[in-house]
Write a protein that holds these residues in place. Structure first.
Motif, short mmCIF file in Angstrom:
data_model
loop_
_atom_site.label_atom_id
_atom_site.label_comp_id
_atom_site.label_asym_id
_atom_site.label_seq_id
_atom_site.Cartn_x
_atom_site.Cartn_y
_atom_site.Cartn_z
N MET A 185 0.84 -1.20 0.00
CA MET A 185 0.00 0.00 0.00
C MET A 185 0.88 1.25 0.00
SD MET A 185 -3.04 -1.07 2.65
CE MET A 185 -1.87 -1.73 3.85
N THR A 186 0.54 2.18 -0.84
CA THR A 186 1.32 3.40 -0.94
C THR A 186 1.00 4.35 0.21
OG1 THR A 186 1.33 3.23 -3.35
CG2 THR A 186 1.86 5.39 -2.40
N ILE A 187 2.03 4.88 0.82
CA ILE A 187 1.88 5.90 1.86
C ILE A 187 1.81 7.26 1.18
CG2 ILE A 187 3.04 7.07 3.77
CD1 ILE A 187 4.30 4.34 4.47
N THR A 188 0.83 8.06 1.57
CA THR A 188 0.70 9.42 1.06
C THR A 188 0.57 10.37 2.24
OG1 THR A 188 -0.41 8.66 -0.96
CG2 THR A 188 -0.62 10.99 -0.40
N ILE A 189 1.33 11.44 2.22
CA ILE A 189 1.19 12.48 3.22
C ILE A 189 0.83 13.79 2.53
CG2 ILE A 189 2.84 11.37 4.77
CD1 ILE A 189 4.86 13.57 4.00
N THR A 190 0.18 14.67 3.26
CA THR A 190 -0.12 15.98 2.71
C THR A 190 0.92 16.99 3.17
OG1 THR A 190 -1.59 16.53 4.58
CG2 THR A 190 -2.60 15.54 2.61
N ALA A 191 1.12 18.00 2.35
CA ALA A 191 2.06 19.07 2.66
C ALA A 191 1.53 20.37 2.07
CB ALA A 191 3.45 18.76 2.10
N PHE A 192 2.02 21.48 2.58
CA PHE A 192 1.59 22.77 2.05
C PHE A 192 2.01 22.92 0.59
CE2 PHE A 192 1.91 24.11 6.61
CZ PHE A 192 0.58 24.49 6.76
N GLU A 193 1.10 23.41 -0.21
CA GLU A 193 1.42 23.77 -1.59
C GLU A 193 2.53 24.82 -1.61
OE1 GLU A 193 -1.68 24.22 -5.01
OE2 GLU A 193 -1.50 26.14 -3.95
N ARG A 194 2.42 25.77 -0.69
CA ARG A 194 3.47 26.76 -0.46
C ARG A 194 3.59 26.93 1.04
NH1 ARG A 194 6.96 27.38 -4.20
NH2 ARG A 194 7.44 29.54 -3.64
N PRO A 243 0.49 17.54 8.63
CA PRO A 243 0.08 16.67 7.53
C PRO A 243 -1.07 15.76 7.91
CG PRO A 243 1.88 15.64 8.70
CD PRO A 243 1.57 16.92 9.45
N ALA A 244 -1.70 15.19 6.90
CA ALA A 244 -2.54 14.00 7.06
C ALA A 244 -1.80 12.84 6.40
CB ALA A 244 -3.90 14.21 6.42
N TYR A 245 -2.10 11.65 6.85
CA TYR A 245 -1.37 10.45 6.42
C TYR A 245 -2.38 9.40 6.00
CZ TYR A 245 1.45 6.14 7.20
OH TYR A 245 2.09 4.92 7.09
N THR A 246 -2.18 8.83 4.82
CA THR A 246 -3.04 7.74 4.37
C THR A 246 -2.18 6.56 3.93
OG1 THR A 246 -3.18 8.61 2.11
CG2 THR A 246 -4.91 9.26 3.64
N GLY A 272 -3.52 2.89 2.45
CA GLY A 272 -4.69 2.04 2.22
C GLY A 272 -5.91 2.69 2.84
N ASP A 273 -6.60 1.95 3.69
CA ASP A 273 -7.79 2.48 4.36
C ASP A 273 -7.47 3.25 5.64
OD1 ASP A 273 -9.48 1.37 2.43
OD2 ASP A 273 -9.64 -0.53 3.52
N LEU A 274 -6.20 3.22 6.05
CA LEU A 274 -5.81 3.89 7.28
C LEU A 274 -5.57 5.37 7.04
CD1 LEU A 274 -4.92 3.76 10.28
CD2 LEU A 274 -2.60 3.29 9.44
N VAL A 275 -6.21 6.19 7.85
CA VAL A 275 -6.01 7.64 7.79
C VAL A 275 -5.61 8.11 9.18
CG1 VAL A 275 -7.04 9.88 7.28
CG2 VAL A 275 -7.76 7.87 5.98
N LEU A 276 -4.50 8.81 9.27
CA LEU A 276 -4.00 9.32 10.54
C LEU A 276 -3.72 10.81 10.44
CD1 LEU A 276 -1.38 6.55 11.47
CD2 LEU A 276 -3.71 6.78 12.38
N PHE A 277 -3.76 11.48 11.59
CA PHE A 277 -3.27 12.84 11.69
C PHE A 277 -2.57 12.97 13.04
CE2 PHE A 277 -7.56 12.74 13.33
CZ PHE A 277 -7.53 13.53 14.47
N GLU A 278 -1.90 14.10 13.25
CA GLU A 278 -1.02 14.35 14.39
C GLU A 278 0.30 13.62 14.19
OE1 GLU A 278 -1.35 16.56 16.69
OE2 GLU A 278 -3.45 17.08 16.28
N THR A 279 1.38 14.38 14.13
CA THR A 279 2.67 13.79 13.79
C THR A 279 3.15 12.77 14.81
OG1 THR A 279 3.80 15.70 14.81
CG2 THR A 279 3.42 15.76 12.42
N GLY A 280 2.85 12.97 16.07
CA GLY A 280 3.27 11.99 17.07
C GLY A 280 2.64 10.64 16.79
N SER A 281 1.35 10.64 16.47
CA SER A 281 0.64 9.40 16.16
C SER A 281 1.19 8.76 14.89
CB SER A 281 -0.85 9.70 15.99
OG SER A 281 -1.55 8.57 15.50
N ILE A 282 1.43 9.57 13.87
CA ILE A 282 1.92 9.04 12.59
C ILE A 282 3.30 8.40 12.77
CG2 ILE A 282 2.67 9.67 10.27
CD1 ILE A 282 0.53 11.95 10.42
N ILE A 283 4.18 9.11 13.45
CA ILE A 283 5.55 8.61 13.60
C ILE A 283 5.58 7.38 14.51
CG2 ILE A 283 7.86 9.18 14.47
CD1 ILE A 283 7.35 12.03 13.37
#
Length: 214
Positions: A1-10, A60-63, A65-76
């Protein structure tokens, strides 16, 4: 499953590496995990589709597969538990590393964020001039306690861990203010973190997004 994170466009910091997606990028680079980045505008952060992923409209938000996470402490923490390299193998060492993750975001970061709020969001308020010295005093007290604990060690508890990753990035937020320079032990600690190849890759990736466009 591909990991995708969000980041600011600028990024608001222009690519200085202070936005929180850098923490997750760094962790992924340390773990050797490929990932995609979805760039998000400030307007998109307010849209229902994004708020369904990140209720507070933050980066960021983190996806995965079906898993969606937020908060960097939780993601890491999720990444560190799934892949070897950011948590010690022994149970006690793992617990201590996780404790330092919580210390970074629960004890060290709050007064640092207060400083940013006072300077930028509340900079024109009449109480700001009186409030800033109090905030800076709280920051220096926490930094001295951290420096006393670290002493002449390279990292907080043995080898580099997720606790160090979180702590270094939190401390980086102080660099523009000059407050970190008053604590040489911690300035050197941050420099060691920034010298890690994984950090260099993460920083370069987000900087490329924010490079001036011709």
């Amino acid at each position: 499953m591909t990991i995708t994170i969000t980041a600011f466009e600028r990024s608001p910091d222009g690519g200085m590496g202070l936005s929180r997606d850098v923490r997750v990028r760094w962790a992924l680079e340390e773990l050797g995990q490929p990932y995609d980045v979805r760039l998000v505008s400030f307007a998109a952060l307010k849209e229902p589709a994004y708020r369904a992923m990140q209720p507070f409209g933050q980066i960021p938000a983190y996806t995965e597969g079906d898993l969606v996470l937020f908060e960097t402490g939780s993601i890491i923490l999720h990444l560190a538990e799934q892949h070897e390299g950011l948590l010690p193998r022994d149970a006690d060492g793992r617990s201590r590393a996780i404790t330092w993750m919580f210390a970074a975001i629960g004890t060290i970061e709050p007064p640092i964020l207060d400083l940013a709020t006072a300077k930028f969001a509340e900079g024109r308020e009449p109480w700001t001039e009186q409030r800033l010295p109090l905030i800076e005093a709280r920051i220096h007290a926490r930094l001295q306690e951290l420096a006393d604990y670290l002493g002449d060690a390279d990292w907080l508890d043995g080898d580099f861990s997720a606790g160090d990753l979180m702590m270094v990035h939190v401390l980086q937020r102080l660099k523009p203010s000059g407050l970190l320079d008053k604590h040489p032990t911690l300035a050197a600690y941050v420099a060691r973190g920034e010298a890690r190849p994984a950090y260099q890759r993460a920083f370069a990736a987000q900087l490329a997004i924010n490079a001036p466009r011709g």
